[in-house]
Scaffold this motif. Structure first.
Motif, PDB file in Angstrom:
ATOM      1  N   PRO A   1      43.990  43.664  38.732  1.00  0.00           N
ATOM      2  CA  PRO A   1      44.694  44.795  38.119  1.00  0.00           C
ATOM      3  C   PRO A   1      44.323  44.972  36.643  1.00  0.00           C
ATOM      4  O   PRO A   1      43.808  44.050  35.992  1.00  0.00           O
ATOM      5  N   LYS A   2      44.592  46.164  36.142  1.00  0.00           N
ATOM      6  CA  LYS A   2      44.385  46.423  34.720  1.00  0.00           C
ATOM      7  C   LYS A   2      45.284  45.517  33.895  1.00  0.00           C
ATOM      8  O   LYS A   2      46.422  45.245  34.249  1.00  0.00           O
ATOM      9  N   GLY A   3      44.759  45.048  32.759  1.00  0.00           N
ATOM     10  CA  GLY A   3      45.545  44.219  31.854  1.00  0.00           C
ATOM     11  C   GLY A   3      45.474  42.734  32.133  1.00  0.00           C
ATOM     12  O   GLY A   3      45.967  41.929  31.345  1.00  0.00           O
ATOM     13  N   LYS A   4      44.860  42.369  33.262  1.00  0.00           N
ATOM     14  CA  LYS A   4      44.747  40.952  33.594  1.00  0.00           C
ATOM     15  C   LYS A   4      43.542  40.337  32.878  1.00  0.00           C
ATOM     16  O   LYS A   4      42.609  41.014  32.487  1.00  0.00           O
ATOM     17  N   HIS A   5      43.601  38.996  32.746  1.00  0.00           N
ATOM     18  CA  HIS A   5      42.609  38.227  31.986  1.00  0.00           C
ATOM     19  C   HIS A   5      41.641  37.546  32.951  1.00  0.00           C
ATOM     20  O   HIS A   5      41.890  37.448  34.153  1.00  0.00           O
ATOM     21  N   ALA A   6      40.537  37.045  32.396  1.00  0.00           N
ATOM     22  CA  ALA A   6      39.565  36.310  33.208  1.00  0.00           C
ATOM     23  C   ALA A   6      40.212  35.105  33.889  1.00  0.00           C
ATOM     24  O   ALA A   6      39.810  34.717  34.991  1.00  0.00           O
ATOM     25  N   ARG A   7      41.213  34.532  33.237  1.00  0.00           N
ATOM     26  CA  ARG A   7      41.903  33.379  33.845  1.00  0.00           C
ATOM     27  C   ARG A   7      42.554  33.772  35.170  1.00  0.00           C
ATOM     28  O   ARG A   7      42.700  32.935  36.068  1.00  0.00           O
ATOM     29  N   TYR A   8      42.962  35.041  35.290  1.00  0.00           N
ATOM     30  CA  TYR A   8      43.562  35.508  36.544  1.00  0.00           C
ATOM     31  C   TYR A   8      42.534  35.432  37.674  1.00  0.00           C
ATOM     32  O   TYR A   8      42.844  34.992  38.787  1.00  0.00           O
ATOM     33  N   VAL A   9      41.294  35.855  37.383  1.00  0.00           N
ATOM     34  CA  VAL A   9      40.220  35.790  38.377  1.00  0.00           C
ATOM     35  C   VAL A   9      39.974  34.344  38.777  1.00  0.00           C
ATOM     36  O   VAL A   9      39.842  34.013  39.963  1.00  0.00           O
ATOM     37  N   ILE A  10      39.905  33.470  37.779  1.00  0.00           N
ATOM     38  CA  ILE A  10      39.653  32.056  38.049  1.00  0.00           C
ATOM     39  C   ILE A  10      40.741  31.472  38.927  1.00  0.00           C
ATOM     40  O   ILE A  10      40.470  30.739  39.897  1.00  0.00           O
ATOM     41  N   THR A  11      41.995  31.821  38.649  1.00  0.00           N
ATOM     42  CA  THR A  11      43.114  31.301  39.436  1.00  0.00           C
ATOM     43  C   THR A  11      43.033  31.764  40.884  1.00  0.00           C
ATOM     44  O   THR A  11      43.205  30.973  41.820  1.00  0.00           O
ATOM     45  N   GLN A  12      42.755  33.063  41.084  1.00  0.00           N
ATOM     46  CA  GLN A  12      42.721  33.607  42.445  1.00  0.00           C
ATOM     47  C   GLN A  12      41.564  33.026  43.255  1.00  0.00           C
ATOM     48  O   GLN A  12      41.733  32.646  44.414  1.00  0.00           O
ATOM     49  N   VAL A  13      40.382  32.944  42.646  1.00  0.00           N
ATOM     50  CA  VAL A  13      39.218  32.405  43.359  1.00  0.00           C
ATOM     51  C   VAL A  13      39.412  30.916  43.641  1.00  0.00           C
ATOM     52  O   VAL A  13      39.118  30.431  44.747  1.00  0.00           O
ATOM     53  N   SER A  14      39.921  30.199  42.651  1.00  0.00           N
ATOM     54  CA  SER A  14      40.128  28.760  42.815  1.00  0.00           C
ATOM     55  C   SER A  14      41.133  28.470  43.913  1.00  0.00           C
ATOM     56  O   SER A  14      40.941  27.558  44.738  1.00  0.00           O
ATOM     57  N   LYS A  15      42.199  29.265  43.957  1.00  0.00           N
ATOM     58  CA  LYS A  15      43.233  29.072  44.973  1.00  0.00           C
ATOM     59  C   LYS A  15      42.685  29.373  46.366  1.00  0.00           C
ATOM     60  O   LYS A  15      42.920  28.609  47.312  1.00  0.00           O
ATOM     61  N   HIS A  16      41.941  30.466  46.494  1.00  0.00           N
ATOM     62  CA  HIS A  16      41.444  30.866  47.817  1.00  0.00           C
ATOM     63  C   HIS A  16      40.448  29.848  48.363  1.00  0.00           C
ATOM     64  O   HIS A  16      40.522  29.485  49.553  1.00  0.00           O
TER      65      HIS A  16
END
Length: 339
Positions: A47-62
Motif C-alpha cells: 500500500p501507499k505510505g508503507k516502508h521497505a521494511r513492510y516488504v521485507i516482513t511480508q516476504v520473510s513471513k511468507h
C-alpha cells in the motif's frame, strides 16, 4: 611500527572486512527463495505510505525465512539499503515467485512491475452474466451494475441496453482498476470491430444497419458454438428474412422469458413477447447476448445455401434441411429418437 603503518594496517583490515561483508551481502540478496520450504508465490500487496521494511516482513513471513545471526530482517534491510536499491518504491500488487531473490523484489517494486490480472468475458453470455463475472473478478473496484448503468447513460437516450454492445475478450488490468474501465474498453473494442465487419459485408448480408447485424450475430452465437457452422446458420436466417419467414429461434424466445427455468414449453412458444420469434416477424428489438467477431462476420457474410431449417444432432452440431418435410424427419431422428 610507525603510526602511519598502523593506520594502514587498520584501514586494510577494515577494508577486507567491508569487502567481505559486501560480497556476502550480494550473495545473500541473490539467493532465490526456493531455498525455503514454501513453493507457492506470494501476492504482495504494497500500500501507499508503507516502508521497505513492510516488504521485507511480508516476504520473510511468507517464505518462512529464518532469524539467525546471518539471516534476519535487520540484515536483509541493511543489505537491501546498501545494495538492493530500495528507494522510490511504488505501491501496488506484485507476485513474488519462489525463484525470485531480493534483487528481483526490489527491482519489481521500484519499477512498478505489478501483477497483471485478467477477466474473460465470454461470447454468448448475456450482460447479466458478464456483470456477475466482473463483480467476482479479483482486485477490480466498483460495482458492475452501477458501472454498466453509467456507461449506458453516457451513450444517450437511444441506447436502451448494453446487450450485444461489448466485445467478448480477455481483458487484462492492474489491481484496483475499475469495472468502468473494463466496460468502456469492451464497448470501444466492439464499436471498432463492428465498423470493420460492417464495412466488409457481402451483398448477401440480410440486415440494414450495424445494430441489426449485432442482433443477428447474437442469435447465431447462441445457436451454434461450432466455428464451421456459423456461416451456414447465418444462411438459414438470411434465407428466412429474404422471404419474410419467421426466424423461429429458441434462444430469442428464451431471452424474453422472465426467470426462465431451463424448460422451454409449448406455452412459451405461443406467448407473444418482443423476443418470441415464433410469434413476431423479423429480428427481436435487441441482441440477446454478446456476439463474437466470428459470429459478426458470419452474419455479415452468410453462406449461399438452400437451407431454411436446422436441428441439433447427436454430435454437437446441426443437421440442415431445405424443406419442412426433411426438417421434420431430422427432428424425429435426433430430437424424438424416432427413425
Amino acid at each position: 611500527m610507525t603510526l602511519l603503518k598502523r593506520l594502514f594496517v587498520i584501514a586494510f583490515f577494515f577494508g577486507v572486512i567491508g569487502a567481505g561483508a559486501l560480497s556476502y551481502g550480494y550473495y545473500y540478496l541473490s539467493q532465490p527463495f526456493t531455498s525455503s520450504s514454501v513453493n507457492e508465490p506470494l501476492i504482495l500487496e504494497f500500500p501507499k505510505g508503507k516502508h521497505a521494511r513492510y516488504v521485507i516482513t511480508q516476504v520473510s513471513k511468507h517464505y518462512a525465512l529464518g532469524e539467525s545471526i546471518l539471516d534476519n530482517k535487520q540484515l536483509r534491510y541493511g543489505f537491501s539499503r546498501l545494495l538492493g536499491g530500495v528507494s522510490h518504491l511504488r505501491a501496488g500488487v506484485y507476485e513474488v515467485k519462489p525463484e525470485h531473490n531480493w534483487f528481483d523484489v526490489w527491482s519489481m517494486v521500484s519499477n512498478g512491475d505489478e501483477l497483471q490480472f485478467s477477466v474473460t468475458l465470454v461470447e454468448g453470455h448475456t450482460l447479466q452474466q458478464w456483470l456477475f463475472t466482473l463483480n467476482s473478478a479479483p482486485y477490480l473496484s466498483g460495482d458492475a451494475k452501477s458501472a454498466a448503468n453509467a456507461l449506458q447513460e453516457s451513450l444517450g437516450p437511444t441506447v436502451d441496453s448494453l446487450e450485444g454492445l461489448l466485445l467478448p475478450e480477455t481483458y487484462t488490468y492492474r489491481a484496483y482498476s475499475t469495472v468502468s474501465g473494463i466496460l468502456k474498453n469492451a464497448y470501444e473494442s466492439m464499436q471498432k470491430t463492428l465498423a470493420d465487419v460492417w464495412s466488409s459485408r457481402s451483398e448477401a448480408c440480410p440486415v440494414e444497419s450495424p445494430y441489426e447485424l449485432l442482433i443477428l450475430a447474437s442469435i447465431i452465437e447462441k445457436e451454434t458454438g461450432i466455428s464451421g457452422e456459423r456461416s451456414l446458420v447465418a444462411s438459414v436466417f438470411a434465407n428466412r428474412l429474404a422471404i419474410g419467414m419467421r426466424l423461429q429461434s429458441d434462444p430469442t424466445t428464451i431471452y424474453g422469458i422472465e426467470d426462465f427455468d431451463g424448460n422451454l414449453t409449448r406455452a412459451h412458444l405461443r406467448e407473444k413477447t418482443a423476443y418470441n420469434t415464433y410469434r413476431i416477424n423479423g429480428l427481436p428489438p435487441t441482441p440477446i447476448a454478446m456476439p463474437s467477431k466470428a459470429s459478426l462476420e458470419a452474419a455479415a457474410n452468410p453462406d449461399d445455401s438452400p437451407f431454411y431449417y436446422f436441428v441439433a444432432d447427436d454430435t454437437g452440431g446441426h443437421v440442415f434441411s431445405e424443406t419442412l418435410e426433411e426438417h421434420n424427419k431430422a427432428v424425429r431422428r435426433y430430437q424424438l429418437n424416432k427413425e
